[in-house]
Design a protein around this motif. Sequence first.
Motif, PDB file in Angstrom:
ATOM      1  N   ALA A 114      26.034  46.608  59.910  1.00  0.00           N
ATOM      2  CA  ALA A 114      26.032  48.177  60.060  1.00  0.00           C
ATOM      3  C   ALA A 114      25.498  48.382  61.193  1.00  0.00           C
ATOM      4  O   ALA A 114      25.578  49.748  62.487  1.00  0.00           O
ATOM      5  N   ASP A 115      24.085  47.382  61.612  1.00  0.00           N
ATOM      6  CA  ASP A 115      23.328  47.644  63.171  1.00  0.00           C
ATOM      7  C   ASP A 115      24.600  47.208  63.855  1.00  0.00           C
ATOM      8  O   ASP A 115      24.349  48.429  65.308  1.00  0.00           O
ATOM      9  N   ALA A 116      25.136  46.314  63.880  1.00  0.00           N
ATOM     10  CA  ALA A 116      25.924  46.210  64.655  1.00  0.00           C
ATOM     11  C   ALA A 116      26.798  47.120  65.766  1.00  0.00           C
ATOM     12  O   ALA A 116      27.011  47.453  66.636  1.00  0.00           O
ATOM     13  N   GLU A 117      27.861  47.291  64.766  1.00  0.00           N
ATOM     14  CA  GLU A 117      28.379  48.955  64.704  1.00  0.00           C
ATOM     15  C   GLU A 117      27.394  49.959  65.504  1.00  0.00           C
ATOM     16  O   GLU A 117      27.623  51.153  66.450  1.00  0.00           O
ATOM     17  N   GLN A 118      26.139  50.617  64.783  1.00  0.00           N
ATOM     18  CA  GLN A 118      25.586  50.958  65.308  1.00  0.00           C
ATOM     19  C   GLN A 118      25.337  51.113  66.914  1.00  0.00           C
ATOM     20  O   GLN A 118      25.082  52.517  68.029  1.00  0.00           O
ATOM     21  N   VAL A 119      24.153  49.480  66.976  1.00  0.00           N
ATOM     22  CA  VAL A 119      24.902  49.688  68.438  1.00  0.00           C
ATOM     23  C   VAL A 119      25.985  49.472  69.436  1.00  0.00           C
ATOM     24  O   VAL A 119      25.616  50.228  70.805  1.00  0.00           O
ATOM     25  N   ALA A 120      26.929  49.099  68.946  1.00  0.00           N
ATOM     26  CA  ALA A 120      28.785  49.551  70.252  1.00  0.00           C
ATOM     27  C   ALA A 120      28.934  50.562  70.317  1.00  0.00           C
ATOM     28  O   ALA A 120      29.225  51.244  71.495  1.00  0.00           O
ATOM     29  N   ALA A 121      28.208  52.102  68.780  1.00  0.00           N
ATOM     30  CA  ALA A 121      28.741  53.079  68.938  1.00  0.00           C
ATOM     31  C   ALA A 121      27.332  53.699  70.160  1.00  0.00           C
ATOM     32  O   ALA A 121      27.977  54.860  71.211  1.00  0.00           O
ATOM     33  N   ALA A 122      26.706  52.991  70.108  1.00  0.00           N
ATOM     34  CA  ALA A 122      25.253  53.390  71.113  1.00  0.00           C
ATOM     35  C   ALA A 122      25.547  53.046  72.703  1.00  0.00           C
ATOM     36  O   ALA A 122      25.613  54.019  73.198  1.00  0.00           O
ATOM     37  N   ARG A 123      26.371  51.903  72.383  1.00  0.00           N
ATOM     38  CA  ARG A 123      25.883  51.438  73.765  1.00  0.00           C
ATOM     39  C   ARG A 123      28.065  52.203  74.351  1.00  0.00           C
ATOM     40  O   ARG A 123      28.179  52.678  75.696  1.00  0.00           O
ATOM     41  N   THR A 124      28.508  52.648  73.327  1.00  0.00           N
ATOM     42  CA  THR A 124      29.924  53.451  74.078  1.00  0.00           C
ATOM     43  C   THR A 124      29.182  55.013  74.348  1.00  0.00           C
ATOM     44  O   THR A 124      30.101  55.400  75.012  1.00  0.00           O
ATOM     45  N   ALA A 125      28.594  55.397  74.098  1.00  0.00           N
ATOM     46  CA  ALA A 125      27.832  56.320  74.338  1.00  0.00           C
ATOM     47  C   ALA A 125      26.769  56.515  75.558  1.00  0.00           C
ATOM     48  O   ALA A 125      27.093  57.254  76.518  1.00  0.00           O
ATOM     49  N   LEU A 126      25.990  55.695  75.679  1.00  0.00           N
ATOM     50  CA  LEU A 126      25.922  55.521  76.693  1.00  0.00           C
ATOM     51  C   LEU A 126      26.081  55.023  78.187  1.00  0.00           C
ATOM     52  O   LEU A 126      25.768  55.518  79.346  1.00  0.00           O
ATOM     53  N   GLY A 127      27.684  54.658  77.635  1.00  0.00           N
ATOM     54  CA  GLY A 127      28.407  54.549  79.262  1.00  0.00           C
ATOM     55  C   GLY A 127      28.882  55.595  79.586  1.00  0.00           C
ATOM     56  O   GLY A 127      29.036  55.298  80.590  1.00  0.00           O
ATOM     57  N   GLY A 128      28.762  56.712  78.801  1.00  0.00           N
ATOM     58  CA  GLY A 128      29.122  57.953  79.140  1.00  0.00           C
ATOM     59  C   GLY A 128      28.207  58.567  79.942  1.00  0.00           C
ATOM     60  O   GLY A 128      28.519  59.572  80.996  1.00  0.00           O
ATOM     61  N   LEU A 129      27.046  57.630  80.115  1.00  0.00           N
ATOM     62  CA  LEU A 129      25.423  58.555  80.772  1.00  0.00           C
ATOM     63  C   LEU A 129      26.235  58.317  82.476  1.00  0.00           C
ATOM     64  O   LEU A 129      26.020  56.825  82.598  1.00  0.00           O
ATOM     65  N   ASN A 130      24.648  58.937  83.303  1.00  0.00           N
ATOM     66  CA  ASN A 130      25.012  57.951  84.775  1.00  0.00           C
ATOM     67  C   ASN A 130      23.404  57.624  84.555  1.00  0.00           C
ATOM     68  O   ASN A 130      22.681  57.298  83.781  1.00  0.00           O
ATOM     69  N   ARG A 131      23.975  56.141  86.029  1.00  0.00           N
ATOM     70  CA  ARG A 131      22.861  54.778  85.644  1.00  0.00           C
ATOM     71  C   ARG A 131      21.004  56.165  85.565  1.00  0.00           C
ATOM     72  O   ARG A 131      20.363  55.541  84.592  1.00  0.00           O
ATOM     73  N   ALA A 132      20.466  56.987  85.896  1.00  0.00           N
ATOM     74  CA  ALA A 132      19.771  57.550  86.006  1.00  0.00           C
ATOM     75  C   ALA A 132      18.811  57.949  84.607  1.00  0.00           C
ATOM     76  O   ALA A 132      17.588  58.394  83.692  1.00  0.00           O
ATOM     77  N   GLU A 133      20.536  58.794  83.824  1.00  0.00           N
ATOM     78  CA  GLU A 133      19.991  59.334  82.013  1.00  0.00           C
ATOM     79  C   GLU A 133      20.155  57.549  82.111  1.00  0.00           C
ATOM     80  O   GLU A 133      18.959  58.180  80.094  1.00  0.00           O
ATOM     81  N   ARG A 134      20.612  57.174  81.484  1.00  0.00           N
ATOM     82  CA  ARG A 134      20.690  55.198  80.978  1.00  0.00           C
ATOM     83  C   ARG A 134      19.096  55.523  80.910  1.00  0.00           C
ATOM     84  O   ARG A 134      19.219  54.839  79.787  1.00  0.00           O
ATOM     85  N   ASP A 135      19.008  55.188  82.126  1.00  0.00           N
ATOM     86  CA  ASP A 135      17.781  54.759  82.360  1.00  0.00           C
ATOM     87  C   ASP A 135      16.286  55.541  81.338  1.00  0.00           C
ATOM     88  O   ASP A 135      15.337  55.016  80.432  1.00  0.00           O
ATOM     89  N   VAL A 136      16.264  56.622  80.975  1.00  0.00           N
ATOM     90  CA  VAL A 136      15.216  57.268  80.957  1.00  0.00           C
ATOM     91  C   VAL A 136      16.027  57.350  79.062  1.00  0.00           C
ATOM     92  O   VAL A 136      14.067  57.365  78.447  1.00  0.00           O
TER      93      VAL A 136
END
Length: 178
Positions: A114-136
Amino acid sequence: MEDSLRARIRAGDADAFAELFDDTSPEVHRMALRATGDWAQAEDVVSLTFLEIWRLRQTVRHEDAPLRPFVLGVGLNVLRNQSRSARRHRAALARLPARENQPDFADEVVDRIADAEQVAAARTALGGLNRAERDVVLLCGWSELNSEAAAEILGVAPGTVRSRLSRARARLRASVDA
């Protein structure tokens, strides 16, 4: 006839040995089953008895005594040996230190999946952010830094960190809703 069967067994005649097996193995099995109460163990006793008889075939004498007592005697010795071996095995196990019960790791595996699935979903969601937003998000959201500490690391004003974080949260909500 039994005398010639003895001679053939001593000579290593497989057909004579098969005849002896067919004639006496049911009795050995019954004896072993009554002694052990276990079908599988009784079958093992039969197998070991006839392996031992084959190994000892040279000791089969020319006497007039029937072969049945010889076979049952070997079977009895096999039973005794198995019993002695089991007793030694139990004693050896008793001398070992008690094992601690290992916790069931099935729940942990499910949690990790479940954690791995959540991390994968979070990475996908973070991939939609620009670098500055992702860093924050990484600094304030996941690493739990306040906006002043994140601003110092990023070299921007704390207000900039708060606005980037607000925009990032809004974009993440929108991607999760989608």
